[in-house]
Structures are given as C-alpha cells and as structure tokens.
Motif scaffolding. Structure first.
Motif, PDB file in Angstrom:
ATOM      1  N   LEU A   1       0.832  -1.196   0.000  1.00  0.00           N
ATOM      2  CA  LEU A   1       0.000   0.000   0.000  1.00  0.00           C
ATOM      3  C   LEU A   1       0.873   1.255   0.000  1.00  0.00           C
ATOM      4  CD1 LEU A   1      -2.830   1.241   0.137  1.00  0.00           C
ATOM      5  CD2 LEU A   1      -2.664   1.111   2.631  1.00  0.00           C
ATOM      6  N   GLN A   2       1.964   1.247   0.770  1.00  0.00           N
ATOM      7  CA  GLN A   2       2.875   2.378   0.795  1.00  0.00           C
ATOM      8  C   GLN A   2       3.496   2.608  -0.585  1.00  0.00           C
ATOM      9  OE1 GLN A   2       5.699   1.449   3.867  1.00  0.00           O
ATOM     10  NE2 GLN A   2       4.446   2.335   5.510  1.00  0.00           N
TER      11      GLN A   2
ATOM     12  N   ALA B   1       3.920   5.755  -5.511  1.00  0.00           N
ATOM     13  CA  ALA B   1       3.795   5.800  -6.970  1.00  0.00           C
ATOM     14  C   ALA B   1       2.726   6.802  -7.401  1.00  0.00           C
ATOM     15  CB  ALA B   1       3.466   4.406  -7.516  1.00  0.00           C
ATOM     16  N   LEU B   2       1.618   6.867  -6.684  1.00  0.00           N
ATOM     17  CA  LEU B   2       0.547   7.813  -6.997  1.00  0.00           C
ATOM     18  C   LEU B   2       1.022   9.259  -6.807  1.00  0.00           C
ATOM     19  CD1 LEU B   2      -2.410   8.386  -7.724  1.00  0.00           C
ATOM     20  CD2 LEU B   2      -2.932   8.233  -5.271  1.00  0.00           C
ATOM     21  N   VAL B   3       1.704   9.538  -5.702  1.00  0.00           N
ATOM     22  CA  VAL B   3       2.222  10.887  -5.448  1.00  0.00           C
ATOM     23  C   VAL B   3       3.242  11.269  -6.521  1.00  0.00           C
ATOM     24  CG1 VAL B   3       3.606  12.269  -3.839  1.00  0.00           C
ATOM     25  CG2 VAL B   3       1.728  10.867  -2.978  1.00  0.00           C
ATOM     26  N   ALA B   4       4.121  10.341  -6.888  1.00  0.00           N
ATOM     27  CA  ALA B   4       5.109  10.615  -7.934  1.00  0.00           C
ATOM     28  C   ALA B   4       4.417  10.925  -9.265  1.00  0.00           C
ATOM     29  CB  ALA B   4       6.062   9.437  -8.081  1.00  0.00           C
ATOM     30  N   ALA B   5       3.392  10.184  -9.600  1.00  0.00           N
ATOM     31  CA  ALA B   5       2.654  10.429 -10.848  1.00  0.00           C
ATOM     32  C   ALA B   5       1.986  11.799 -10.826  1.00  0.00           C
ATOM     33  CB  ALA B   5       1.626   9.329 -11.067  1.00  0.00           C
ATOM     34  N   ILE B   6       1.428  12.197  -9.692  1.00  0.00           N
ATOM     35  CA  ILE B   6       0.784  13.516  -9.570  1.00  0.00           C
ATOM     36  C   ILE B   6       1.822  14.627  -9.736  1.00  0.00           C
ATOM     37  CG2 ILE B   6      -0.374  15.075  -7.959  1.00  0.00           C
ATOM     38  CD1 ILE B   6      -1.912  12.600  -6.919  1.00  0.00           C
TER      39      ILE B   6
END
Length: 160
Positions: free
Chosen positions: A18-19, A24-29
C-alpha cells in the motif's frame, strides 16, 4: 505459531504494498503537474540592442509582461515580436527619446526611437512634402534627442 507468523508477515507485506502504491501515486501527480506547468509557461526574450532579458510567465501577452520588467527605461517602442510553437516569444525593442518639433510659435514633443526627420514629422501628425522648409534636412537620421524646425509651405496656383 506458524499461522501467527504467516499472518504478521502477510499484514506487513500488504502495508508495504500500500505504501508503494501511495508513493507511486504521489510521484505520478508530481510529474503530471510539472508537465502541465511547463506546458503553460511562456518564455519571453526581450532584446533592447544591448541586453537580453528572459522572462518566464503564465501568459504570452507581451504588453502585460513588459509592464513588470525592469528595463533601462520605460519609454520604448516594440520593433518586432515573434512567437513560435514552443511557447517562446522573441521581442526586439528600441528605447525612445524626445524629439521637439517647432512649427511657428508652437513646439510639440514626440517620443521617437529610430528613423529620419520625415518619420518623426509623420509620427507627430504632419505631412511634409518637397515644398516645406525643414531643418535639419528631411532625410537626416535621428538617433538622439533632436530639435526640428518645420514650416509648411503651400503653393497656390491661380489663373487669370
């Protein structure tokens, strides 16, 4: 005991998974917003004959951007402004100087940047022709503050 160990290891792996997803989501944003910001940033290069000023702006409105630039003088004339497809605008300016035009008892001042005496007279709203008296000569190049004497001479032809 083995079941308890399996359960603990499984819970930790799910937490780390989950971390990693969140990272990965924060990096993509961050990457997407940086790309969007770069796509909407305009670069304006202003060349004044001696120095090039580079401005990055959210707008490509040259007049609005130039109001905020600390140029050598705020009296200038835009000679050229060319924009290409890569959000880059090249602007060439020339600083203006006062030209004083005297006609009779009246003297007017025109901010002028480059050209001849004739160009300055036209910029001031006069329409000089070959019969007019102009000092200095009408084809004299002006590159600094100048005084021009102008007398409009109209020839009148009559028939008897």
């Amino acid at each position: 005991m083995i079941e308890k160990l399996k359960s603990t290891v499984s819970a930790r792996l799910k937490g780390r998974h989950l971390q990693l997803r969140l990272v990965a989501l924060v990096a993509a944003i961050v990457i997407a917003s940086t790309a969007l910001l770069e796509a909407t940033t305009h670069t304006i290069n202003i060349f004044d004959g001696n120095k090039t000023y580079t401005i990055r702006s959210r707008t490509n409105n040259v007049a609005a951007v130039m109001d905020d630039v600390a140029l050598k003088s705020q009296k200038y004339q835009i000679l050229t402004a060319k924009t290409n497809n890569n959000n880059l605008t090249n602007v060439e300016i020339s600083y203006t100087f006062p030209v004083y035009i005297t006609q009779g008892e009246k003297t007017i001042t025109v901010d002028f940047c480059c050209g001849t005496v004739k160009d300055a007279l036209i910029a001031a709203g006069f329409n000089p022709d070959k019969h007019d008296f102009v000092e200095p000569a009408i084809d004299t190049e002006i590159n600094k503050s100048t005084y021009i004497d102008y007398t409009n001479i109209d020839y009148i032809t009559t028939t008897k």
